[in-house]
Design an enzyme around this catalytic site. Structure first.
Site, PDB file in Angstrom:
ATOM      1  N   ASP A 137       4.293   3.262   6.301  1.00 11.77           N
ATOM      2  CA  ASP A 137       3.642   2.969   7.571  1.00 11.77           C
ATOM      3  C   ASP A 137       4.585   2.305   8.569  1.00 11.77           C
ATOM      4  OD1 ASP A 137       3.853   0.425   6.207  1.00 11.77           O
ATOM      5  OD2 ASP A 137       2.485  -0.348   7.732  1.00 11.77           O
ATOM      6  N   VAL A 146      11.548   5.394   8.122  1.00  7.37           N
ATOM      7  CA  VAL A 146      10.702   6.565   7.940  1.00  7.37           C
ATOM      8  C   VAL A 146       9.247   6.157   7.743  1.00  7.37           C
ATOM      9  CG1 VAL A 146      12.518   8.049   7.024  1.00  7.37           C
ATOM     10  CG2 VAL A 146      11.237   6.584   5.445  1.00  7.37           C
ATOM     11  N   LYS A 179       0.837  -1.191   0.000  1.00  7.92           N
ATOM     12  CA  LYS A 179       0.000   0.000   0.000  1.00  7.92           C
ATOM     13  C   LYS A 179       0.875   1.245   0.000  1.00  7.92           C
ATOM     14  CE  LYS A 179      -3.134  -2.493   2.983  1.00  7.92           C
ATOM     15  NZ  LYS A 179      -3.436  -2.709   4.414  1.00  7.92           N
ATOM     16  N   LYS A 224      17.038   4.743   0.015  1.00  6.49           N
ATOM     17  CA  LYS A 224      17.964   4.802   1.145  1.00  6.49           C
ATOM     18  C   LYS A 224      19.388   4.702   0.625  1.00  6.49           C
ATOM     19  CE  LYS A 224      14.961   3.173   4.803  1.00  6.49           C
ATOM     20  NZ  LYS A 224      14.644   2.140   5.787  1.00  6.49           N
ATOM     21  N   ASP A 248       7.235   2.930  -2.890  1.00  9.00           N
ATOM     22  CA  ASP A 248       7.454   4.047  -1.980  1.00  9.00           C
ATOM     23  C   ASP A 248       8.933   4.269  -1.708  1.00  9.00           C
ATOM     24  OD1 ASP A 248       7.678   1.655  -0.579  1.00  9.00           O
ATOM     25  OD2 ASP A 248       6.312   2.209   1.040  1.00  9.00           O
ATOM     26  N   ASP A 280      14.965   0.093  -0.517  1.00  8.12           N
ATOM     27  CA  ASP A 280      15.741  -0.189   0.687  1.00  8.12           C
ATOM     28  C   ASP A 280      16.770  -1.265   0.345  1.00  8.12           C
ATOM     29  OD1 ASP A 280      16.664  -0.628   3.233  1.00  8.12           O
ATOM     30  OD2 ASP A 280      14.742  -1.097   4.125  1.00  8.12           O
TER      31      ASP A 280
HETATM   32  P1  XMP Z   1      13.207  -3.472  -0.141  1.00  8.05           P
HETATM   33  O1  XMP Z   1      14.076  -3.835   1.031  1.00  8.05           O
HETATM   34  O2  XMP Z   1      12.615  -4.668  -0.802  1.00  8.05           O
HETATM   35  O3  XMP Z   1      12.068  -2.718   0.606  1.00  8.05           O
HETATM   36  O4  XMP Z   1      13.867  -2.496  -1.083  1.00  8.05           O
HETATM   37  C1  XMP Z   1      11.022  -2.140   0.003  1.00  8.05           C
HETATM   38  C2  XMP Z   1       9.843  -2.159   0.923  1.00  8.05           C
HETATM   39  O5  XMP Z   1      10.197  -2.191   2.306  1.00  8.05           O
HETATM   40  C3  XMP Z   1       9.420  -1.279   3.043  1.00  8.05           C
HETATM   41  N1  XMP Z   1      10.331  -0.311   3.705  1.00  8.05           N
HETATM   42  C4  XMP Z   1       9.943   0.647   4.536  1.00  8.05           C
HETATM   43  N2  XMP Z   1       8.736   0.974   4.997  1.00  8.05           N
HETATM   44  N3  XMP Z   1       9.689   2.725   6.242  1.00  8.05           N
HETATM   45  C5  XMP Z   1       8.608   2.033   5.837  1.00  8.05           C
HETATM   46  O6  XMP Z   1       7.500   2.379   6.234  1.00  8.05           O
HETATM   47  C6  XMP Z   1      10.949   2.449   5.850  1.00  8.05           C
HETATM   48  O7  XMP Z   1      11.905   3.122   6.248  1.00  8.05           O
HETATM   49  C7  XMP Z   1      11.077   1.339   4.951  1.00  8.05           C
HETATM   50  N4  XMP Z   1      12.143   0.793   4.335  1.00  8.05           N
HETATM   51  C8  XMP Z   1      11.638  -0.218   3.589  1.00  8.05           C
HETATM   52  C9  XMP Z   1       8.495  -0.628   2.069  1.00  8.05           C
HETATM   53  O8  XMP Z   1       7.259  -1.288   2.138  1.00  8.05           O
HETATM   54  C10 XMP Z   1       9.101  -0.867   0.724  1.00  8.05           C
HETATM   55  O9  XMP Z   1       8.132  -0.995  -0.284  1.00  8.05           O
END
Ligand code: XMP
Length: 178
Positions: free
Chosen positions: A158, A152, A42, A130, A99, A102
C-alpha cells in the site's frame, strides 16, 4: 487507482505462475510435519492467501501486526509489535511471510522474536526483495521476485492504505505520493 501507477512491474499472470513454483519448492523443502505460517499484516495478506492455497500440507495460520513504515515511503528504522497476544510457536516450524524485503529490519526483528519464543526453526518467504544493500544482513529463504529499489504498491502493498487490492505490483507515480 490505475491512474496513479507509473508502470506495472510484475503482472498478475506472472505472479500467479511464480506462486506455483514457490509453493512447490516450499512443499518439497520444508521438513515433514505441520507448519505454522505467520503472516505479517497487512502487506503479506494477499500474497499469503494465494500462496497457501497451493500448499497441500497441514498448516495453521497466525497473523502479526508489525509496523516499520508508518504510512510513508521510507522505513522508520524501528519495528513495533502491535499485538497484545503473541502466537504460540514453541517447538514449531515456522514459515514467516512478508510482502517485501527492503532494509531487512522487519524480517530480522520478527525472526529474532520467534526464536526467543522457542520456535524450532524459522523459514522466511517474501513476494518481493529489493536489490539493495540492507541495514540488516538477511535474505529470505523463498523470494518471489527481485526488484529494483523503487517504491511499489499493489498485490497487498500500500501507500497510505491504498492500492492493496490491485492484482499486480506496480510503481507508484511520484505525483500520487504527495
Ligand atoms: P524492511 O525495511 O523492514 O521493510 O525490510 C519491510 C516493510 O516495509 C514496507 N515496504 C514497502 N511497502 N512498498 C510498500 O508498499 C514498498 O516499496 C515497500 N518497501 C518496504 C512493507 O510494509 C514491508 O513489510
Amino acid at each position: 487507482m490505475k491512474k496513479d501507477i507509473e508502470r506495472v512491474l510484475v503482472d498478475e499472470a506472472v505472479i500467479q505462475k511464480r506462486l506455483d513454483s514457490m509453493a512447490k519448492q516450499i512443499e518439497e523443502e520444508f521438513p515433514a510435519g505441520p507448519i505454522v505460517v505467520i503472516i505479517l499484516l497487512k502487506g503479506a495478506l494477499v500474497f499469503a492467501a494465494d500462496l497457501l492455497r497451493r500448499i497441500p500440507r497441514e498448516l495453521s495460520i497466525e497473523c502479526l501486526n508489525v509496523a516499520s513504515y508508518h504510512g510513508g515511503l521510507e522505513s522508520s528504522g524501528k519495528v513495533d509489535f502491535l499485538d497484545r497476544h503473541f502466537p504460540e510457536v514453541k517447538g514449531k516450524h515456522i514459515l514467516l511471510l512478508d510482502d517485501i524485503l527492503d532494509t531487512g529490519r522487519t524480517l530480522v526483528a520478527v525472526a529474532e522474536r520467534l526464536t526467543e519464543e522457542g520456535a524450532a526453526a524459522v523459514h522466511t518467504g517474501v513476494l518481493l526483495a529489493k536489490d539493495k544493500k540492507r541495514a540488516e544482513e538477511v535474505s529470505a529463504d523463498y523470494v518471489g521476485f527481485e526488484i529494483n529499489d523503487e517504491f511499489v504498491v499493489g498485490y497487498g502493498l500500500d501507500y497510505k492504505g491504498k492500492y492493496r487490492n490491485l492484482p499486480y505490483v506496480g510503481v507508484l507515480k511520484l505525483s500520487a505520493a504527495n
